[in-house]
Design a protein around this motif. Structure first.
Motif, PDB file in Angstrom:
ATOM      1  N   LEU A   1      -5.448  -4.658  -3.740  1.00  0.00           N
ATOM      2  CA  LEU A   1      -4.299  -3.853  -4.180  1.00  0.00           C
ATOM      3  C   LEU A   1      -3.752  -4.348  -5.512  1.00  0.00           C
ATOM      4  CD1 LEU A   1      -2.335  -3.324  -0.837  1.00  0.00           C
ATOM      5  CD2 LEU A   1      -3.983  -1.794  -1.934  1.00  0.00           C
ATOM      6  N   ARG A   2      -3.769  -5.649  -5.716  1.00  0.00           N
ATOM      7  CA  ARG A   2      -3.329  -6.203  -6.994  1.00  0.00           C
ATOM      8  C   ARG A   2      -4.212  -5.683  -8.135  1.00  0.00           C
ATOM      9  NH1 ARG A   2      -3.822 -11.182  -5.633  1.00  0.00           N
ATOM     10  NH2 ARG A   2      -1.791 -11.320  -4.636  1.00  0.00           N
ATOM     11  N   GLY A   3      -5.519  -5.596  -7.858  1.00  0.00           N
ATOM     12  CA  GLY A   3      -6.415  -5.048  -8.861  1.00  0.00           C
ATOM     13  C   GLY A   3      -6.118  -3.589  -9.173  1.00  0.00           C
TER      14      GLY A   3
ATOM     15  N   HIS B   1       0.829  -1.202   0.000  1.00  0.00           N
ATOM     16  CA  HIS B   1       0.000   0.000   0.000  1.00  0.00           C
ATOM     17  C   HIS B   1       0.864   1.253   0.000  1.00  0.00           C
ATOM     18  CE1 HIS B   1      -4.272   1.344   1.409  1.00  0.00           C
ATOM     19  NE2 HIS B   1      -3.899   1.917   0.282  1.00  0.00           N
ATOM     20  N   CYS B   2       1.975   1.226   0.727  1.00  0.00           N
ATOM     21  CA  CYS B   2       2.897   2.358   0.715  1.00  0.00           C
ATOM     22  C   CYS B   2       3.459   2.603  -0.686  1.00  0.00           C
ATOM     23  CB  CYS B   2       4.039   2.117   1.696  1.00  0.00           C
ATOM     24  SG  CYS B   2       3.558   2.158   3.444  1.00  0.00           S
ATOM     25  N   LEU B   3       3.818   1.535  -1.389  1.00  0.00           N
ATOM     26  CA  LEU B   3       4.348   1.675  -2.747  1.00  0.00           C
ATOM     27  C   LEU B   3       3.299   2.235  -3.697  1.00  0.00           C
ATOM     28  CD1 LEU B   3       6.390  -1.655  -2.991  1.00  0.00           C
ATOM     29  CD2 LEU B   3       7.310   0.671  -2.801  1.00  0.00           C
ATOM     30  N   ILE B   4       2.044   1.800  -3.561  1.00  0.00           N
ATOM     31  CA  ILE B   4       0.975   2.304  -4.430  1.00  0.00           C
ATOM     32  C   ILE B   4       0.749   3.785  -4.179  1.00  0.00           C
ATOM     33  CG2 ILE B   4      -1.517   2.182  -4.828  1.00  0.00           C
ATOM     34  CD1 ILE B   4      -1.304  -0.838  -4.513  1.00  0.00           C
ATOM     35  N   ARG B   5       0.803   4.201  -2.908  1.00  0.00           N
ATOM     36  CA  ARG B   5       0.631   5.623  -2.606  1.00  0.00           C
ATOM     37  C   ARG B   5       1.771   6.463  -3.176  1.00  0.00           C
ATOM     38  NH1 ARG B   5      -3.187   7.183   1.188  1.00  0.00           N
ATOM     39  NH2 ARG B   5      -4.908   5.691   1.068  1.00  0.00           N
ATOM     40  N   GLN B   6       2.912   5.824  -3.422  1.00  0.00           N
ATOM     41  CA  GLN B   6       4.033   6.518  -4.057  1.00  0.00           C
ATOM     42  C   GLN B   6       4.037   6.330  -5.575  1.00  0.00           C
ATOM     43  OE1 GLN B   6       7.881   6.094  -1.635  1.00  0.00           O
ATOM     44  NE2 GLN B   6       6.622   4.428  -0.818  1.00  0.00           N
ATOM     45  N   ASN B   7       2.953   5.736  -6.114  1.00  0.00           N
ATOM     46  CA  ASN B   7       2.805   5.473  -7.552  1.00  0.00           C
ATOM     47  C   ASN B   7       3.855   4.514  -8.098  1.00  0.00           C
ATOM     48  OD1 ASN B   7       0.538   7.203  -7.811  1.00  0.00           O
ATOM     49  ND2 ASN B   7       1.884   8.988  -8.017  1.00  0.00           N
ATOM     50  N   ASN B   8       4.404   3.678  -7.241  1.00  0.00           N
ATOM     51  CA  ASN B   8       5.329   2.631  -7.682  1.00  0.00           C
ATOM     52  C   ASN B   8       4.538   1.334  -7.906  1.00  0.00           C
ATOM     53  OD1 ASN B   8       7.534   4.377  -7.447  1.00  0.00           O
ATOM     54  ND2 ASN B   8       7.873   3.827  -5.303  1.00  0.00           N
ATOM     55  N   PHE B   9       3.738   1.339  -8.956  1.00  0.00           N
ATOM     56  CA  PHE B   9       2.813   0.222  -9.167  1.00  0.00           C
ATOM     57  C   PHE B   9       3.522  -1.060  -9.571  1.00  0.00           C
ATOM     58  CE2 PHE B   9       0.482   4.172 -10.147  1.00  0.00           C
ATOM     59  CZ  PHE B   9      -0.462   4.104  -9.135  1.00  0.00           C
ATOM     60  N   ALA B  10       4.591  -0.934 -10.352  1.00  0.00           N
ATOM     61  CA  ALA B  10       5.318  -2.131 -10.761  1.00  0.00           C
ATOM     62  C   ALA B  10       5.969  -2.807  -9.558  1.00  0.00           C
ATOM     63  CB  ALA B  10       6.360  -1.773 -11.811  1.00  0.00           C
TER      64      ALA B  10
ATOM     65  N   ASP C   1     -13.106 -12.547   1.030  1.00  0.00           N
ATOM     66  CA  ASP C   1     -13.765 -11.806   2.118  1.00  0.00           C
ATOM     67  C   ASP C   1     -14.833 -10.921   1.503  1.00  0.00           C
ATOM     68  OD1 ASP C   1     -14.528 -10.458   4.364  1.00  0.00           O
ATOM     69  OD2 ASP C   1     -12.732  -9.191   4.469  1.00  0.00           O
ATOM     70  N   VAL C   2     -16.078 -11.312   1.673  1.00  0.00           N
ATOM     71  CA  VAL C   2     -17.176 -10.569   1.062  1.00  0.00           C
ATOM     72  C   VAL C   2     -17.318  -9.182   1.664  1.00  0.00           C
ATOM     73  CG1 VAL C   2     -19.006 -11.279   2.638  1.00  0.00           C
ATOM     74  CG2 VAL C   2     -19.547 -10.910   0.233  1.00  0.00           C
ATOM     75  N   GLN C   3     -16.663  -8.912   2.765  1.00  0.00           N
ATOM     76  CA  GLN C   3     -16.716  -7.599   3.396  1.00  0.00           C
ATOM     77  C   GLN C   3     -15.647  -6.643   2.876  1.00  0.00           C
ATOM     78  OE1 GLN C   3     -17.274  -9.768   7.512  1.00  0.00           O
ATOM     79  NE2 GLN C   3     -17.618  -7.583   7.827  1.00  0.00           N
ATOM     80  N   CYS C   4     -14.909  -7.031   1.848  1.00  0.00           N
ATOM     81  CA  CYS C   4     -13.908  -6.141   1.261  1.00  0.00           C
ATOM     82  C   CYS C   4     -14.637  -5.142   0.352  1.00  0.00           C
ATOM     83  CB  CYS C   4     -12.867  -6.938   0.473  1.00  0.00           C
ATOM     84  SG  CYS C   4     -11.486  -5.941  -0.138  1.00  0.00           S
ATOM     85  N   HIS C   5     -15.191  -4.118   0.965  1.00  0.00           N
ATOM     86  CA  HIS C   5     -16.057  -3.186   0.239  1.00  0.00           C
ATOM     87  C   HIS C   5     -15.292  -2.361  -0.792  1.00  0.00           C
ATOM     88  CE1 HIS C   5     -18.438   0.586  -0.279  1.00  0.00           C
ATOM     89  NE2 HIS C   5     -19.397  -0.303  -0.396  1.00  0.00           N
ATOM     90  N   GLU C   6     -14.001  -2.125  -0.565  1.00  0.00           N
ATOM     91  CA  GLU C   6     -13.221  -1.363  -1.540  1.00  0.00           C
ATOM     92  C   GLU C   6     -13.211  -2.055  -2.896  1.00  0.00           C
ATOM     93  OE1 GLU C   6     -12.328  -1.997   1.466  1.00  0.00           O
ATOM     94  OE2 GLU C   6     -11.876  -0.091   2.448  1.00  0.00           O
ATOM     95  N   ALA C   7     -13.040  -3.375  -2.887  1.00  0.00           N
ATOM     96  CA  ALA C   7     -13.055  -4.119  -4.146  1.00  0.00           C
ATOM     97  C   ALA C   7     -14.432  -4.055  -4.801  1.00  0.00           C
ATOM     98  CB  ALA C   7     -12.647  -5.575  -3.898  1.00  0.00           C
TER      99      ALA C   7
ATOM    100  N   ALA D   1      -9.120  -9.648 -10.124  1.00  0.00           N
ATOM    101  CA  ALA D   1      -8.499  -9.469  -8.812  1.00  0.00           C
ATOM    102  C   ALA D   1      -9.508  -8.934  -7.798  1.00  0.00           C
ATOM    103  CB  ALA D   1      -7.293  -8.520  -8.925  1.00  0.00           C
ATOM    104  N   TYR D   2     -10.322  -7.983  -8.213  1.00  0.00           N
ATOM    105  CA  TYR D   2     -11.355  -7.463  -7.306  1.00  0.00           C
ATOM    106  C   TYR D   2     -12.351  -8.557  -6.939  1.00  0.00           C
ATOM    107  CZ  TYR D   2      -9.680  -2.836  -8.776  1.00  0.00           C
ATOM    108  OH  TYR D   2      -8.905  -1.733  -9.034  1.00  0.00           O
ATOM    109  N   LYS D   3     -12.734  -9.350  -7.915  1.00  0.00           N
ATOM    110  CA  LYS D   3     -13.683 -10.433  -7.638  1.00  0.00           C
ATOM    111  C   LYS D   3     -13.066 -11.468  -6.698  1.00  0.00           C
ATOM    112  CE  LYS D   3     -16.188 -11.812 -11.223  1.00  0.00           C
ATOM    113  NZ  LYS D   3     -16.529 -12.219 -12.614  1.00  0.00           N
ATOM    114  N   ASP D   4     -11.754 -11.735  -6.857  1.00  0.00           N
ATOM    115  CA  ASP D   4     -11.077 -12.670  -5.953  1.00  0.00           C
ATOM    116  C   ASP D   4     -11.079 -12.138  -4.521  1.00  0.00           C
ATOM    117  OD1 ASP D   4     -10.585 -14.353  -8.043  1.00  0.00           O
ATOM    118  OD2 ASP D   4      -8.529 -13.692  -8.374  1.00  0.00           O
ATOM    119  N   ALA D   5     -10.898 -10.826  -4.383  1.00  0.00           N
ATOM    120  CA  ALA D   5     -10.915 -10.242  -3.033  1.00  0.00           C
ATOM    121  C   ALA D   5     -12.262 -10.489  -2.356  1.00  0.00           C
ATOM    122  CB  ALA D   5     -10.620  -8.747  -3.116  1.00  0.00           C
ATOM    123  N   LEU D   6     -13.347 -10.347  -3.098  1.00  0.00           N
ATOM    124  CA  LEU D   6     -14.671 -10.574  -2.529  1.00  0.00           C
ATOM    125  C   LEU D   6     -14.950 -12.052  -2.305  1.00  0.00           C
ATOM    126  CD1 LEU D   6     -16.584  -7.922  -4.618  1.00  0.00           C
ATOM    127  CD2 LEU D   6     -16.366  -7.929  -2.143  1.00  0.00           C
ATOM    128  N   ARG D   7     -14.365 -12.917  -3.122  1.00  0.00           N
ATOM    129  CA  ARG D   7     -14.542 -14.359  -2.909  1.00  0.00           C
ATOM    130  C   ARG D   7     -13.868 -14.796  -1.609  1.00  0.00           C
ATOM    131  NH1 ARG D   7     -13.096 -14.741  -8.800  1.00  0.00           N
ATOM    132  NH2 ARG D   7     -15.061 -15.043  -9.939  1.00  0.00           N
TER     133      ARG D   7
END
Length: 685
Positions: free
Chosen positions: A147-149, A76-85, A172-178, A164-170
């Protein structure tokens, strides 16, 4: 002392006193060298926006590779720094499928040797059997799928992001961000959303401890399911949406909740009930002007209702206070589009889309600016980009079909509309557009079927009937060309009843009356049309024809009456006047030859007038049979569709009116009229 410092750190964190929490957390970690204290200090750095320090702290203590929660925080820290790779490399591309739960069977699906991570070896049991720590690890695994999504989406790999978003919900169905990413970015069609919701195991939602009541254990899952149901596409299942909203409002007191109110407004917008939707969004924004999810529907309603002053005020206020938000420049672009300043609108829509590449309304608005100027090639390119970014919504495909129709590429238009139909079968706009294209291909029965289906869907969903008068008008024209004159007359009467006096519709009704041999009725209707628009050339010409037909019918009736009178006189009725031998047919003299000559002249004149009347009738029959929207008979051209007005987008669908113009330049037939110019095949609402 350790307990004292932990309590102090937590209290400072709760009060957003990050400097104090960092100061105390650093001393605590120096004392304990505990991994948990290191993780919490990294959490404080993340909350304070120190993403580099948080990542370095986790890496320094070697926590990233051993603990899912630390790996999640580091990514999450890397994503906030736009280091997506780098974030994707840290997260890996393997999905922990052994953690999936299914609604069909309350057991996990195992995939041997794939996606197993440290700390998750005991997580392949049923969720009810997991301890608090194991359940926490499962949630972090779902968070990493989310985050992968995000990383895939930044790389424009939207199909992989959706999975990836669908996997997150599969997991934990409470992953509302996905769930939010799937729904708000329109990554799934309405049918796909319904199917995916059926596959999720809402029963896996953990109930509060301390009770064995089955209802108590299932209630949290039902609650989450209803909340998610209100966020799905409003083209999918309006009845299920209404049931969920009603239950949440009555049983849980959420009738004034902003998210539920916005869901209602979204549904009303799809039903073209713009005033009702605007009243809801305005109420939400009065309570919270920074509720940015409310602005797309709010702006679209203001645009549809042509309230440019309110658009100006909203755009000005957002530009003053929130220039960093994509919604601000969407509002500015919408205002310029409403006032006809297309170049300025395009610039601000483009700015909005650059600030947030996944902001659908900005992309649709950007494409609309090209369509408004008739730049069809550029509009097709822009709509194609929107269709690639937002694969779950049918609207870009609809607009692509409309643009190709405007360029008279009927085959391409039909293909795009069929693609949209695969994504959504419950949008009256789409159904009407398909009918218009089929109409111009002279497939009248298929066109009438889609027009009827559009009206049926609009009625079932409670849409504003005035918004779909165009579809009803189109259905009437299709009936007219199918020679179903009574049905066409009924539809035109319904249009006039719901939409008031309309000169083109009155002209079309008069044409049908002429076709049915009722010139007097047609003349009356055409007088009404000229009362609405005294300069209407079509109504004027049709009125002349109606009067000619009425006069011809009157002459024929008079002549036939005279013929019957002459025949009666020739039968030799006795005449009381016997002067000069009388004029009775049985007289033996006195002018019998003159009577024969006069009767012969009378019969000749009668035959000539009957022949003239028949020629008029034949001419009218040929004219009415070849007249039509876009031709379709007698070697006439098919016509060209000219798009008028602007299309709406985002949660926004488009609006355009198709006026069919005859391509026939042959002026030899004085009786063909101007009907092709007069009638509109319309999806205007």
């Amino acid at each position: 002392m350790e307990r004292f410092l932990r309590d102090w750190r937590q209290d400072a964190l709760n009060k957003a006193q990050y400097e104090s929490a960092i100061f105390i957390g650093d001393k605590l970690l120096a004392m304990t060298k505990d991994e948990n204290d290191a993780f919490w200090l990294a959490q404080v750095h993340f909350a304070a926006g120190n993403y580099t320090r948080a990542h370095d702290l986790l890496n320094k203590h070697g926590l990233i590779g051993t603990n899912p929660s630390c790996r999640y925080l580091a990514a999450h820290c890397l994503i906030r720094q736009n280091n997506f790779a780098d974030a994707l490399a840290l997260l890996g591309e393997h999905t922990p499928t052994h953690l999936f739960t299914s609604n069909a069977k309350r057991k996990t699906h195992r995939t041997a040797g794939r996606g197993t991570r440290a700390g998750s070896k005991n997580l392949d049991r049923q969720p009810d059997e997991l301890s608090e720590e194991e359940w926490s690890v499962r949630r972090y695994e779902a968070g990493m799928c989310y985050l992968r999504g995000l990383c895939y989406a930044k790389e424009n790999a939207f199909d992989r992001a959706k999975e990836a978003y669908k996997d997150a919900l599969r997991i934990d169905v409470q992953c509302h961000e996905a769930f939010t990413q799937l729904v708000r970015n329109s990554l799934m069609s309405a049918d796909e959303e319904a199917e995916f919701m059926q596959s999720l195991d809402f029963g896996a939602v953990r109930a509060p401890r301390g009770g064995d009541d089955p209802e108590l254990r299932s209630e949290p899952g039902d609650y989450v399911h209803m909340l998610y149901q209100t966020q799905l596409s409003k083209y999918g299942n309006p009845r299920a949406f209404n049931v969920a909203v009603e239950s949440l409002s009555t049983h849980y007191g959420l009738e004034d909740n902003a998210d539920l109110l916005l869901a209602r407004a979204d549904l009303l917008y799809t039903q073209c009930r713009f005033k009702d939707a605007l009243a809801i969004t305005a109420a939400v924004l009065r309570e919270d002007k920074t509720n940015f999810p409310a602005y797309p529907v709010h702006l679209a309603c203001l645009y549809e209702l042509k309230r440019t002053n309110e658009l100006f005020l909203v755009a000005h206020e957002l530009a003053d206070h929130h220039p960093e938000h994509a919604c601000t420049w969407l509002a500015v672009g919408t205002y310029y589009l409403a006032t006809g300043k297309i170049a300025d609108a395009r610039r601000y829509f483009s700015k909005s889309s650059m600030m947030d590449a996944t902001f659908g309304p900005a992309w649709i608005g950007f494409a609309h600016t090209f369509a408004a100027e008739g730049e069809h090639d550029q509009a097709v390119t822009a709509y194609s980009t929107a269709a690639r970014l937002f694969t779950g919504t049918h609207l870009p495909q609809v607009f692509l079909g409309m643009q190709n129709h405007a360029m008279n590429n009927l085959t391409a238009a039909e293909e795009y509309l069929k693609s949209a139909y695969q994504l959504c079968r419950a949008d009256p706009l789409l159904l009407n557009e398909m009918g218009v294209v089929l109409y111009h291909q002279d497939r009248l029965r298929d066109a009438a079927k889609f027009f009827r289906q559009a009206l049926l869907v609009a009625d079932e969903t409670g849409a504003d009937p005035h918004a779909w008068l165009g579809a009803r008008t189109n259905l009437a024209h299709a009936y007219r060309r199918l020679r179903l004159l009574d049905e066409a007359l009924d539809e035109f009467d319904a249009v006039l009843r719901d939409g008031g006096k309309n000169a083109p519709v009155l002209c079309a009704k008069a044409l049908i009356l002429l076709d049915k041999g009722l010139p007097d009725e047609a003349a009356r209707v055409l007088h009404e049309a000229l009362a609405v628009n005294p300069q209407d050339p079509v109504a004027t010409e049709l009125l002349n024809k109606a009067l000619e037909e009425s006069a011809a019918a009157g002459d024929l009736a008079v002549l036939m009456g005279g013929l019957r009178t002459g025949e009666a006189g020739a039968e030799g009725e006795p005449d009381d006047d016997d002067d000069e031998g009388g004029r009775g047919g049985g007289g033996l003299g006195g002018g019998g030859a003159d009577d024969d000559e006069e009767l012969a002249r009378f019969e000749l004149e009668l035959e000539e007038k009957k022949a003239a009347a028949m020629r008029r009738l034949e001419r009218r029959g040929r004219w009415s049979s070849t007249a039509g929207l876009g031709g379709g008979g007698g070697g006439r051209g098919k016509g060209k569709a000219v798009m008028r007005g602007n299309a709406r987008g985002g949660r926004a669908a488009g609006a355009a009116e198709y006026e069919v113009v005859d391509d026939d330049d042959d002026d030899d037939d004085d009786d063909k009229g101007g009907e092709d110019v007069m009638m509109d095949m319309s999806d205007d609402y």
